[in-house]
Design a protein around this motif. Structure first.
Motif, PDB file in Angstrom:
ATOM      1  N   ASP A   1     -11.179  14.106  58.094  1.00 54.26           N
ATOM      2  CA  ASP A   1     -12.481  14.766  57.992  1.00 54.26           C
ATOM      3  C   ASP A   1     -13.104  14.406  56.644  1.00 54.26           C
ATOM      4  O   ASP A   1     -12.727  14.941  55.605  1.00 54.26           O
ATOM      5  N   GLU A   2     -14.064  13.496  56.653  1.00 56.12           N
ATOM      6  CA  GLU A   2     -14.667  13.022  55.405  1.00 56.12           C
ATOM      7  C   GLU A   2     -15.388  14.130  54.658  1.00 56.12           C
ATOM      8  O   GLU A   2     -15.285  14.236  53.431  1.00 56.12           O
ATOM      9  N   TYR A   3     -16.151  14.948  55.374  1.00 54.52           N
ATOM     10  CA  TYR A   3     -16.921  16.004  54.726  1.00 54.52           C
ATOM     11  C   TYR A   3     -15.998  17.019  54.047  1.00 54.52           C
ATOM     12  O   TYR A   3     -16.272  17.468  52.930  1.00 54.52           O
ATOM     13  N   LYS A   4     -14.918  17.353  54.731  1.00 55.39           N
ATOM     14  CA  LYS A   4     -13.959  18.296  54.141  1.00 55.39           C
ATOM     15  C   LYS A   4     -13.309  17.693  52.908  1.00 55.39           C
ATOM     16  O   LYS A   4     -13.153  18.361  51.878  1.00 55.39           O
ATOM     17  N   PHE A   5     -12.933  16.410  53.005  1.00 55.40           N
ATOM     18  CA  PHE A   5     -12.293  15.755  51.862  1.00 55.40           C
ATOM     19  C   PHE A   5     -13.235  15.669  50.668  1.00 55.40           C
ATOM     20  O   PHE A   5     -12.822  15.894  49.528  1.00 55.40           O
ATOM     21  N   LEU A   6     -14.497  15.335  50.920  1.00 54.12           N
ATOM     22  CA  LEU A   6     -15.456  15.225  49.823  1.00 54.12           C
ATOM     23  C   LEU A   6     -15.651  16.571  49.126  1.00 54.12           C
ATOM     24  O   LEU A   6     -15.818  16.633  47.904  1.00 54.12           O
ATOM     25  N   GLU A   7     -15.621  17.654  49.896  1.00 50.71           N
ATOM     26  CA  GLU A   7     -15.719  18.987  49.305  1.00 50.71           C
ATOM     27  C   GLU A   7     -14.511  19.277  48.416  1.00 50.71           C
ATOM     28  O   GLU A   7     -14.649  19.801  47.304  1.00 50.71           O
ATOM     29  N   VAL A   8     -13.310  18.929  48.931  1.00 53.82           N
ATOM     30  CA  VAL A   8     -12.085  19.162  48.164  1.00 53.82           C
ATOM     31  C   VAL A   8     -12.070  18.294  46.904  1.00 53.82           C
ATOM     32  O   VAL A   8     -11.711  18.755  45.818  1.00 53.82           O
ATOM     33  N   PHE A   9     -12.475  17.031  47.040  1.00 56.20           N
ATOM     34  CA  PHE A   9     -12.496  16.131  45.892  1.00 56.20           C
ATOM     35  C   PHE A   9     -13.497  16.613  44.841  1.00 56.20           C
ATOM     36  O   PHE A   9     -13.190  16.602  43.641  1.00 56.20           O
ATOM     37  N   LYS A  10     -14.670  17.033  45.272  1.00 55.33           N
ATOM     38  CA  LYS A  10     -15.667  17.530  44.325  1.00 55.33           C
ATOM     39  C   LYS A  10     -15.157  18.757  43.585  1.00 55.33           C
ATOM     40  O   LYS A  10     -15.348  18.878  42.366  1.00 55.33           O
ATOM     41  N   GLN A  11     -14.505  19.657  44.310  1.00 58.31           N
ATOM     42  CA  GLN A  11     -13.978  20.856  43.662  1.00 58.31           C
ATOM     43  C   GLN A  11     -12.884  20.506  42.673  1.00 58.31           C
ATOM     44  O   GLN A  11     -12.787  21.124  41.604  1.00 58.31           O
ATOM     45  N   ARG A  12     -12.072  19.490  42.987  1.00 60.89           N
ATOM     46  CA  ARG A  12     -11.040  19.048  42.050  1.00 60.89           C
ATOM     47  C   ARG A  12     -11.684  18.496  40.781  1.00 60.89           C
ATOM     48  O   ARG A  12     -11.220  18.779  39.668  1.00 60.89           O
ATOM     49  N   CYS A  13     -12.746  17.732  40.935  1.00 60.87           N
ATOM     50  CA  CYS A  13     -13.466  17.202  39.768  1.00 60.87           C
ATOM     51  C   CYS A  13     -14.038  18.336  38.928  1.00 60.87           C
ATOM     52  O   CYS A  13     -13.969  18.302  37.689  1.00 60.87           O
ATOM     53  N   ILE A  14     -14.608  19.346  39.592  1.00 58.90           N
ATOM     54  CA  ILE A  14     -15.183  20.487  38.875  1.00 58.90           C
ATOM     55  C   ILE A  14     -14.099  21.259  38.137  1.00 58.90           C
ATOM     56  O   ILE A  14     -14.286  21.668  36.982  1.00 58.90           O
ATOM     57  N   ASP A  15     -12.953  21.460  38.790  1.00 58.22           N
ATOM     58  CA  ASP A  15     -11.862  22.212  38.170  1.00 58.22           C
ATOM     59  C   ASP A  15     -11.348  21.503  36.914  1.00 58.22           C
ATOM     60  O   ASP A  15     -11.105  22.145  35.884  1.00 58.22           O
ATOM     61  N   ILE A  16     -11.178  20.185  36.997  1.00 58.74           N
ATOM     62  CA  ILE A  16     -10.694  19.427  35.839  1.00 58.74           C
ATOM     63  C   ILE A  16     -11.730  19.433  34.724  1.00 58.74           C
ATOM     64  O   ILE A  16     -11.403  19.591  33.539  1.00 58.74           O
ATOM     65  N   ASP A  17     -12.996  19.280  35.094  1.00 50.09           N
ATOM     66  CA  ASP A  17     -14.075  19.302  34.101  1.00 50.09           C
ATOM     67  C   ASP A  17     -14.164  20.665  33.429  1.00 50.09           C
ATOM     68  O   ASP A  17     -14.385  20.762  32.215  1.00 50.09           O
ATOM     69  N   THR A  18     -13.981  21.724  34.211  1.00 43.82           N
ATOM     70  CA  THR A  18     -14.016  23.080  33.670  1.00 43.82           C
ATOM     71  C   THR A  18     -12.856  23.321  32.715  1.00 43.82           C
ATOM     72  O   THR A  18     -13.014  23.980  31.676  1.00 43.82           O
ATOM     73  N   GLN A  19     -11.688  22.790  33.052  1.00 44.44           N
ATOM     74  CA  GLN A  19     -10.527  22.933  32.184  1.00 44.44           C
ATOM     75  C   GLN A  19     -10.759  22.251  30.840  1.00 44.44           C
ATOM     76  O   GLN A  19     -10.429  22.803  29.781  1.00 44.44           O
ATOM     77  N   LEU A  20     -11.344  21.066  30.866  1.00 46.49           N
ATOM     78  CA  LEU A  20     -11.655  20.359  29.622  1.00 46.49           C
ATOM     79  C   LEU A  20     -12.694  21.123  28.810  1.00 46.49           C
ATOM     80  O   LEU A  20     -12.616  21.181  27.574  1.00 46.49           O
TER      81      LEU A  20
END
Length: 302
Positions: free
Chosen positions: A140-159
């Protein structure tokens, strides 16, 4: 810019205009070059935040992002890259772009040089999606893109959180700012002067001794309040809940619970409040107490 500055725009509307009109230009073609740091583009983004919040040039970037709830543009670039990669995987083998990708894919084990396909692999692996690269696709591309975006946001927020806690200037800010999100006072306070004064106070863009003492390397313990005789450091806590000079303003705009007695956890609770009335009264207190402080200091120096 001159015309825009003559009309009243909300913070959300200003950032919405930036995201809709300016951001696509800044990120044009980032599917190809988006792996690079792109500091110049981040400077434009930061300049926009400084303009919207009307903060000084020496206000740390992490404070600008904290108040506006904005991630770095790296999140947008990485999401565009992965979306483009998934689009290439669905192309037929006859497409020129797909042929180029397959050629790069075959060369990855044979060379130490980096190219687009190897950079995509590194991006996915570094963000914990190595199995997606190995499978060369997702269900599911749409689901994966949502998960990937949230992972990017989480890492950016941690930094962002790490940089905030490292900043000596933002010692007070880090005590009550725990989430990377748009602060509600930027939405609900109707008068710009109240939003501005509260924003400056929260981000230490003020002239209290705790801040001005940094300019000439005055030891923290010697940055005392000159308006009262309590012999205490004039920091945000003292100004907001302790100094007796502002007691008549404090009793009018701040609930008795917060300053009777004055405790650090109450200070944090007050500045992290999301109640509209509390924020409105807090901004009024800071404005009127600041005016009183400036007038008192000016008359004393005459």
């Amino acid at each position: 810019m001159t015309y825009v500055s003559t009309i009243q725009l909300t913070t959300c509307l200003e950032t919405y205009i930036f995201d809709g009109k300016i951001l696509p230009i800044l990120l044009y073609g980032s599917e190809v070059w988006g792996f690079h740091p792109s500091n110049d583009i981040e400077k434009i983004h930061n300049k926009m935040l400084r303009y919207v919040l009307q903060l000084y040039k020496n206000t740390p970037i992490v404070a600008l992002r904290g108040e506006s709830g904005r991630t770095t543009l790296k999140v947008h670039r990485y999401c565009r890259i992965i979306k483009s990669w998934l689009r290439i995987l669905k192309m037929s083998d006859e497409r020129l772009v797909r042929k180029c990708y397959d050629f790069q894919l075959s060369k990855i084990p044979q060379t130490k040089y980096n190219f687009w396909a190897s950079d995509v692999r590194h991006l996915l692996q570094s963000y914990g999606f190595g199995e997606v690269w190995d499978q060369q696709g997702v269900g599911d591309e749409y689901k994966f893109l949502e998960v990937f975006k949230q992972r990017c946001i989480d890492i950016d927020t941690q930094l962002w959180s790490e940089n905030m806690n490292k900043s000596r200037k933002l010692y007070c800010y880090a005590s009550f700012k725990k989430e990377l999100c748009l602060e509600p006072y930027l939405i609900f306070l109707d008068k710009p002067i109240f939003k501005l004064i509260l924003c400056k106070f929260r981000t230490s863009a003020h002239t209290l001794k705790i801040e001005t003492g940094r300019w000439n390397d005055t030891p923290r313990a010697e940055r005392l309040c000159e308006l009262c005789n309590l012999n205490q450091v004039e920091d945000e806590f003292h100004f907001l809940l302790v100094c007796p000079v502002y007691s008549h303003i404090r009793s009018k705009y701040i609930a008795n619970y917060f300053y009777n007695p004055s405790l650090q956890y109450k200070f944090v609770l007050l500045l992290s409040s999301r109640k509209v009335e509390t924020l409105r009264n807090l901004s009024r207190y800071i404005l009127y107490a600041t005016n009183l402080r400036e007038n008192t200091c000016r008359n004393r120096d005459m």
